[in-house]
Scaffold this active site. Structure first.
Site, PDB file in Angstrom:
ATOM      1  N   GLU A 190       1.345  -0.402  -5.119  1.00  0.00           N
ATOM      2  CA  GLU A 190       0.429   0.696  -5.423  1.00  0.00           C
ATOM      3  C   GLU A 190       1.302   1.885  -5.815  1.00  0.00           C
ATOM      4  O   GLU A 190       1.728   2.667  -4.965  1.00  0.00           O
ATOM      5  CB  GLU A 190      -0.443   1.045  -4.218  1.00  0.00           C
ATOM      6  CG  GLU A 190      -1.561   1.981  -4.629  1.00  0.00           C
ATOM      7  CD  GLU A 190      -2.146   2.827  -3.505  1.00  0.00           C
ATOM      8  OE1 GLU A 190      -3.166   3.483  -3.740  1.00  0.00           O
ATOM      9  OE2 GLU A 190      -1.570   2.849  -2.402  1.00  0.00           O
ATOM     10  N   ASP A 202       0.830  -1.203   0.000  1.00  0.00           N
ATOM     11  CA  ASP A 202       0.000   0.000   0.000  1.00  0.00           C
ATOM     12  C   ASP A 202       0.870   1.261   0.000  1.00  0.00           C
ATOM     13  O   ASP A 202       1.870   1.340   0.736  1.00  0.00           O
ATOM     14  CB  ASP A 202      -0.859  -0.030   1.280  1.00  0.00           C
ATOM     15  CG  ASP A 202      -1.862   1.093   1.348  1.00  0.00           C
ATOM     16  OD1 ASP A 202      -2.773   1.114   0.511  1.00  0.00           O
ATOM     17  OD2 ASP A 202      -1.726   1.960   2.248  1.00  0.00           O
TER      18      ASP A 202
HETATM   19  C1  NOJ Z   1      -4.230   3.304  -0.580  1.00  0.00           C
HETATM   20  C2  NOJ Z   1      -5.420   2.428  -0.391  1.00  0.00           C
HETATM   21  O1  NOJ Z   1      -5.719   1.803  -1.605  1.00  0.00           O
HETATM   22  C3  NOJ Z   1      -6.522   3.322   0.122  1.00  0.00           C
HETATM   23  O2  NOJ Z   1      -7.761   2.665   0.114  1.00  0.00           O
HETATM   24  C4  NOJ Z   1      -6.142   3.803   1.492  1.00  0.00           C
HETATM   25  O3  NOJ Z   1      -7.109   4.721   1.953  1.00  0.00           O
HETATM   26  C5  NOJ Z   1      -4.784   4.498   1.482  1.00  0.00           C
HETATM   27  N1  NOJ Z   1      -3.808   3.800   0.706  1.00  0.00           N
HETATM   28  C6  NOJ Z   1      -4.238   4.603   2.871  1.00  0.00           C
HETATM   29  O4  NOJ Z   1      -3.796   3.371   3.331  1.00  0.00           O
END
Ligand code: NOJ
Length: 570
Positions: free
Chosen positions: A297, A237
């Protein structure tokens, strides 16, 4: 209208690959890892599927999905053609950000079940050849994590330096001008110790201090712990945000304000610092020792940035997601061509995504309101036939639409409340999976945590399983083909007709196998003369096509928003 094809480069390419018998393969593979004849590892041939656990299947009828629910749907996933599931965070969490605020990295939130339930899911998935990928929230923990509770307890606490604490600039003044992505200052004052702590996301998600080796070691150990429990890898993430400028320079400010009313900042000093890559190399090392895969991500501005995430010699992320692909928000062959060519030239294996839990679903982003089902098939025909690994998002395969709340008081995602009405939050893309026509779409017998959209009556697994023309039936056909066709699995990507403004077409070529993909992004029927004869082929044999899309001789006819996938025959 019938148009001519342009094969000049293609021919040269094909001749070369026929002569040498080679196909362009992925970047380097790691020594000792199981690879196939093309040097590909399992994840390069796999289809991944993101599950938002709150919304997938509720086994105990409390209105929230759970692990047993996921286990009960493994046969469905297998039949669909899924090889790996990425489960959004299912760890203990106060659920401020629905699991992205983890209070214990090595357990399961009771709302989702127990570690025993996880083990059952894991072994049942394994029986079906499905890998499990967990969502590792690396940048921050919950403010309820024991590390943070200790950290905030005193300036001399053992874990004080596990988070980022600083003095204010002056009375009631945060250390600098950084704003949180979810609104307001990125610094929260803690009166108990008279310092501010840093949070890139919500205040309940304090950033871990990755400059502290103890943090790094603890986080690496978390991955080891889950690898031992049988997971095949992690989706990391928010990797961009792992490090911040230790000197806390103010970010440059641009004109205007954002949806939260904050000044618009250029994230110069709080994201994408070079130190991120060192941390990723460390995580990758542990991953390689455990034969795993890392998905990232990664919000990159261009391919040069994406390449950095693969790392020198591919020693960071195997699968940084290409979100630039999701920025092509209209059915534009030219725009897609450009983006596909860019990612195809990247230094690692491409990873394609068209929807996830943070963005409006592809069904509405590309749909015109009238032909959404055809367009959903068109998009499947696109990202499931490209060179690379696709990550599906639950419900995409049945044509689920984004259903945002219509009243502020119904919003569950906190940013939808602070940003209302400009920002309605992400509830719309997180509604429960639509399994059948029954009450609550077969998701739960209790009132679901988010309402089931009315479209559950028309778009659901049970009905679409019986309809050979459904979006689901089309996904299954394409996925089946993708798993068995060498050209789609391993072949090179060769764009065709690069000036065509209606039809996006390309070849996938592997040794002497050539698959032609023609995607009509317009609302009118298109006939394309691919000059197959001139290029040494007799015809294109349909493998998967929508409706009336077909081929005859040199010409492929693609219905409005139609798909034609055919094998070129000598
Ligand atoms: C990216 C995640 O996909 C999202 O849903 C989240 O709110 C933020 N990171 C914080 O962890």
């Amino acid at each position: 209208m019938q148009r001519k094809s342009s094969w000049i480069l293609v021919c040269a390419f094909l001749c070369l690959s026929l002569l040498t018998g080679t196909a362009q393969t992925a970047g380097k593979t790691t020594a000792g890892k199981p690879v196939d004849a093309e040097g590909h590892q399992w994840w390069q041939h796999a289809v991944f599927y993101e599950i938002y656990p709150r919304s997938f299947a509720d086994s105990n009828d409390d209105g929230v999905g759970d692990l047993k629910g996921i286990t009960s749907k493994l046969d469905y996933l297998k039949d669909l053609g899924v090889d790996a599931i990425w489960i959004s965070p299912c760890f203990p969490s106060p659920q401020v950000d629905f699991g992205y605020d983890v209070s214990d990295y090595e357990n399961i939130d009771p709302m989702y079940g127990t570690l025993a339930d996880f083990d059952t899911l894991s072994s049942e998935a394994k029986k079906r050849g499905i890998h499990i990928i967990l969502d590792f929230v690396v940048n921050h923990s919950s403010d309820q994590h024991k590390w943070f509770l200790d950290s905030k307890s005193s300036r001399t606490a053992e874990h004080r330096d596990w988070y980022i604490w600083r003095d204010g600039k002056g009375p009631s003044q945060p250390p600098n001008n950084w704003t949180a992505i979810f609104g307001g200052s990125a610094w929260k004052f803690d009166p108990a110790t008279n310092q501010y702590y840093y949070h890139y996301f919500y205040a309940e998600q304090p950033d871990l201090n990755w400059r502290n080796p103890a943090v790094k070691d603890a986080m690496f150990d978390v991955t080891r712990w889950w690898y031992k429990r049988g997971v095949s890898g992690f989706r990391l993430d928010a990797v961009d945000t792992l490090f911040e400028d230790p000197n806390l320079h103010d970010n440059p400010i641009r004109p205007g304000t954002n949806v939260f009313g904050d000044p618009v900042e250029e994230s110069k000093y709080d994201t994408k610092l070079p130190e991120v890559h060192e941390a990723l190399r460390g995580l990758r090392k542990v991953t390689d020792e455990n034969n795993g895969v890392l998905i990232g991500e990664t919000w990159t501005a261009d391919i040069a940035e994406l390449n950095k995430y693969y790392g020198e010699g591919n020693n960071e992320l195997q699968m940084p997601m290409d979100f630039l692909f999701t920025t092509v928000n209209k059915l534009s062959p030219a725009d897609f061509r450009k983006q596909i060519a860019a990612v195809d030239s990247a230094s690692g294996w491409p990873t394609f995504v068209i929807s996830n839990h943070d963005m409006a679903r592809s069904y509405d982003r590309y749909g015109d309101g009238q032909h959404n089902d055809q367009i959903a098939k068109l998009m499947a025909g696109l990202y499931l036939t490209l060179r690379g690994t696709p990550i599906m998002y639950y419900g995409e395969e049945i044509g689920m639409k984004t259903t945002p709340p219509t009243r502020k008081e119904d919003v569950k995602d906190p940013i939808g409340r602070t940003g209302w009405p400009k920002e309605k939050g992400r509830d719309g893309e997180r509604t429960p999976m639509q399994w059948d026509e029954s009450e609550n779409g077969g998701f739960s017998k209790a009132a679901p945590w988010l309402p089931v959209p009315a479209t559950a009556k028309t778009h659901n697994v049970a009905d679409e399983s019986k309809d050979p023309e459904s979006v689901l039936a089309f996904y299954k056909k394409v996925l089946k083909l993708r798993h068995t066709n060498k050209a789609l699995l391993d072949g090179s990507y060769v764009p065709l007709n690069e000036n065509d403004q209606n039809v996006l077409s390309y070849l996938r070529t592997y040794k002497d196998q050539v698959v032609l993909v023609a995607l009509n992004m317009s609302g009118a029927e298109q006939k394309v003369n691919f000059e197959l004869g001139k290029n040494g082929f007799s015809s294109a044999k349909s493998l998967v096509a929508t409706g009336k899309s077909s081929s005859k001789g040199d010409v492929v006819t693609v219905e409005p928003y139609g798909v034609f996938i055919g094998q070129l025959l000598k």
